[in-house]
Design a protein around this motif. Structure first.
Motif, short mmCIF file in Angstrom:
data_model
loop_
_atom_site.label_atom_id
_atom_site.label_comp_id
_atom_site.label_asym_id
_atom_site.label_seq_id
_atom_site.Cartn_x
_atom_site.Cartn_y
_atom_site.Cartn_z
N GLY A 241 0.82 -1.23 -0.07
CA GLY A 241 -0.19 0.08 0.01
C GLY A 241 0.99 1.20 0.01
N LEU A 242 1.90 1.23 0.89
CA LEU A 242 2.71 2.53 0.68
C LEU A 242 3.45 2.61 -0.38
CD1 LEU A 242 4.59 2.02 4.43
CD2 LEU A 242 2.67 3.69 3.61
N LEU A 243 3.75 1.52 -1.18
CA LEU A 243 4.65 1.86 -2.47
C LEU A 243 3.64 2.41 -3.40
CD1 LEU A 243 7.02 1.24 -4.24
CD2 LEU A 243 6.15 -1.12 -4.63
N ALA A 244 2.26 1.82 -3.65
CA ALA A 244 1.29 2.27 -4.26
C ALA A 244 0.96 3.82 -4.40
CB ALA A 244 0.11 1.32 -4.37
N MET A 245 0.81 4.06 -2.91
CA MET A 245 0.36 5.53 -2.67
C MET A 245 1.50 6.29 -2.80
SD MET A 245 -1.61 5.56 0.71
CE MET A 245 -0.86 4.74 1.85
N ALA A 246 2.79 6.15 -2.65
CA ALA A 246 4.06 6.66 -2.92
C ALA A 246 4.33 6.94 -4.68
CB ALA A 246 5.35 6.18 -2.56
N VAL A 247 3.86 5.94 -5.36
CA VAL A 247 4.01 6.04 -6.91
C VAL A 247 3.13 7.08 -7.43
CG1 VAL A 247 4.05 4.91 -9.12
CG2 VAL A 247 5.25 3.95 -6.94
N THR A 248 1.77 6.75 -7.00
CA THR A 248 0.74 7.54 -7.50
C THR A 248 0.80 9.11 -7.13
OG1 THR A 248 -0.76 6.82 -5.64
CG2 THR A 248 -0.93 5.52 -7.77
N TYR A 249 1.14 9.22 -5.95
CA TYR A 249 1.34 10.64 -5.50
C TYR A 249 2.27 11.41 -6.22
CZ TYR A 249 1.64 14.67 -2.27
OH TYR A 249 1.85 15.95 -1.60
N GLY A 250 3.42 10.75 -6.49
CA GLY A 250 4.54 11.22 -7.32
C GLY A 250 3.89 11.65 -8.73
N VAL A 251 3.25 10.63 -9.22
CA VAL A 251 3.09 10.96 -10.59
C VAL A 251 1.77 12.01 -10.75
CG1 VAL A 251 1.75 9.88 -12.33
CG2 VAL A 251 3.18 8.26 -11.40
N GLY A 252 1.00 12.28 -9.62
CA GLY A 252 0.13 13.29 -9.49
C GLY A 252 0.74 14.64 -9.44
N GLN A 253 1.99 14.83 -8.59
CA GLN A 253 2.71 15.72 -8.46
C GLN A 253 3.48 16.35 -9.80
OE1 GLN A 253 5.42 15.60 -4.83
NE2 GLN A 253 4.16 17.15 -4.16
N LEU A 254 4.04 15.39 -10.55
CA LEU A 254 4.68 15.39 -11.75
C LEU A 254 3.62 15.79 -12.94
CD1 LEU A 254 7.36 15.23 -13.41
CD2 LEU A 254 6.58 12.81 -13.77
N VAL A 255 2.64 15.12 -12.62
CA VAL A 255 1.88 15.60 -14.10
C VAL A 255 1.15 16.88 -13.65
CG1 VAL A 255 -0.52 15.03 -15.06
CG2 VAL A 255 1.24 13.22 -14.57
N GLY A 256 0.60 17.20 -12.35
CA GLY A 256 0.02 18.25 -12.12
C GLY A 256 0.88 19.46 -12.06
N GLY A 257 2.20 19.35 -12.13
CA GLY A 257 3.19 20.44 -12.23
C GLY A 257 3.24 20.76 -13.58
N VAL A 258 3.23 19.78 -14.45
CA VAL A 258 3.45 19.96 -15.92
C VAL A 258 2.40 20.57 -16.52
CG1 VAL A 258 3.58 18.89 -18.29
CG2 VAL A 258 5.00 18.16 -16.20
#
Length: 260
Positions: A241-258
């Motif tokens: 669960g921690l791995l899944a949340m970390a990956v998706t949160y990071g993707v969200g930040q990356l895509v949101g920032g772009v």
């Protein structure tokens, strides 16, 4: 016999286990031996898988959206609800197809065994005795065991030893499907409600804590009802669960920032 049992026939004396060569023939009362254990494990597997998938996948979705914009409650809620509905239906359909395929295979094997018992009874008896020899019994004893079990229930004897199937306890496709759908929904509601109802500044950390606790509980529950080690199950669930949340949160930040 006790006085109560003698005066009242409805009161039965405790069952006495047979003793052979000084060994009392009895099972462990705290271990599962009932005929429904296969279906119990099937529902447990479907329930735990559904709950875990609901918690992790929905947490991943809402954490990804929160990573892009933690203040956008509407976007987080819409994404979470869509993920919940789609995931629940997908889990139910997938579980139904999977278990139906397994049951079809079991029924086909049992039909084949029934035909062989009618057409080749002697060969089937010899085969059953051979299987018990392979398990370590002496040939004479293996043949005697095969004869006694065949006389009682030939199909059950062959299905258990030869196929590993209990004819009276085949897996239930509908039961597994409904169990998966309901457990997925329950699991998904926890991260969804937590992140939507929490204030923006606390959404991410509180959701992470809630998900970790929920996954620890489902891990412990799966081990408890499946008679497995709780520690390993809890660790696997929490780390996944921690791995899944970390990956998706990071993707969200990356895509949101772009996007911004």
């Amino acid at each position: 016999m006790s006085t109560d049992a003698a005066e009242n026939p409805a009161v039965e004396s405790p069952a006495v286990n047979p003793v052979v060569d000084g060994v009392e023939i009895a099972s462990h009362v705290h271990e599962p031996h009932d005929d429904s254990f296969n279906n119990r494990l099937n529902f447990l597997r479907a329930g735990v898988l559904g709950a875990n998938d609901g918690i992790i996948s929905t947490a991943g979705i809402v954490m990804g959206v929160a990573g892009a914009d933690p203040t956008n409650t509407s976007a987080i809620a819409i994404a979470g609800v869509a993920g919940l509905v789609a995931g629940a239906m997908s889990m139910a359909a997938g579980e139904y197809v999977s278990v139906s395929t397994q049951r079809d295979s079991e029924e086909a094997l049992l039909d084949k065994e029934r035909r062989e018992l009618v057409e080749e009874p002697e060969e089937e008896l010899a085969e059953l005795a051979s299987l018990y020899v392979d398990k370590g019994l002496e040939p004479g004893l293996a043949l005697e065991v095969a004869k006694q079990l065949t006389a009682k229930d030939a199909l059950a004897a062959h299905a258990e030893v030869e196929l590993g199937i209990d004819p009276e306890d085949l897996t239930s496709a509908w039961g597994a499907a409904f169990t998966s759908m309901i457990s997925f929904t329950i699991g998904a509601l926890l991260p969804l409600l937590t992140i939507v109802l929490m204030v923006a500044d606390l959404r991410v950390p509180v959701t992470v804590v809630a998900v970790v606790l929920a996954l620890a509980f489902t891990g412990w529950g799966s081990a408890r009802f499946g008679y497995g080690p709780a520690k390993n199950a809890v660790i696997r669930n929490v780390l996944g669960g921690l791995l899944a949340m970390a990956v998706t949160y990071g993707v969200g930040q990356l895509v949101g920032g772009v996007a911004l």
